[in-house]
Design a protein around this motif. Structure first.
Motif, mmCIF file in Angstrom:
data_model
loop_
_atom_site.group_PDB
_atom_site.id
_atom_site.type_symbol
_atom_site.label_atom_id
_atom_site.label_comp_id
_atom_site.label_asym_id
_atom_site.label_seq_id
_atom_site.Cartn_x
_atom_site.Cartn_y
_atom_site.Cartn_z
ATOM 1 N N TYR A 20 0.852 -7.058 -2.646
ATOM 2 C CA TYR A 20 0.418 -6.242 -1.516
ATOM 3 C C TYR A 20 0.886 -4.795 -1.672
ATOM 4 C CZ TYR A 20 0.046 -4.308 3.155
ATOM 5 O OH TYR A 20 -0.242 -3.495 4.209
ATOM 6 N N SER A 35 -0.924 -2.934 -4.420
ATOM 7 C CA SER A 35 -2.282 -2.639 -3.973
ATOM 8 C C SER A 35 -2.293 -1.425 -3.045
ATOM 9 C CB SER A 35 -2.860 -3.860 -3.261
ATOM 10 O OG SER A 35 -4.121 -3.573 -2.743
ATOM 11 N N GLU A 36 -1.340 -1.361 -2.138
ATOM 12 C CA GLU A 36 -1.241 -0.218 -1.224
ATOM 13 C C GLU A 36 -0.946 1.074 -1.992
ATOM 14 O OE1 GLU A 36 -1.686 0.001 2.277
ATOM 15 O OE2 GLU A 36 -2.639 -1.917 1.821
ATOM 16 N N ASP A 88 3.755 -12.290 -3.461
ATOM 17 C CA ASP A 88 2.790 -11.823 -2.479
ATOM 18 C C ASP A 88 3.146 -10.423 -1.987
ATOM 19 O OD1 ASP A 88 0.434 -12.424 -0.833
ATOM 20 O OD2 ASP A 88 1.874 -12.262 0.830
#
Length: 64
Positions: free
Chosen positions: A16, A19-20, A12
């Motif tokens: 994340y 993606s950032e 996870d």
């Protein structure tokens, strides 16, 4: 927040973070990814927009 094992938490957090990074590279105030790829081309002394586009697409694929 549900309880996660370490592997789920790791996955996870990695999702994340990637993606950032993708958002900063592509959707920020300017397209930094293109600047990075273009910088490499300038360093190598050549200009090939087709190759640049291909590299950018592959980077995006890998970040997904």
């Amino acid at each position: 927040m549900k309880k996660c094992n370490e592997k789920e938490l790791y996955d996870d957090m990695l999702d994340y973070t990637l993606s950032e990074i993708k958002d900063m590279l592509i959707y920020g105030s300017n397209n930094v990814l293109s600047d990075i790829v273009e910088s490499y081309q300038k360093h190598g002394g050549f200009q090939d927009n087709e190759l640049m586009n291909k590299v950018e697409k592959e980077i995006m694929r890998r970040l997904r």
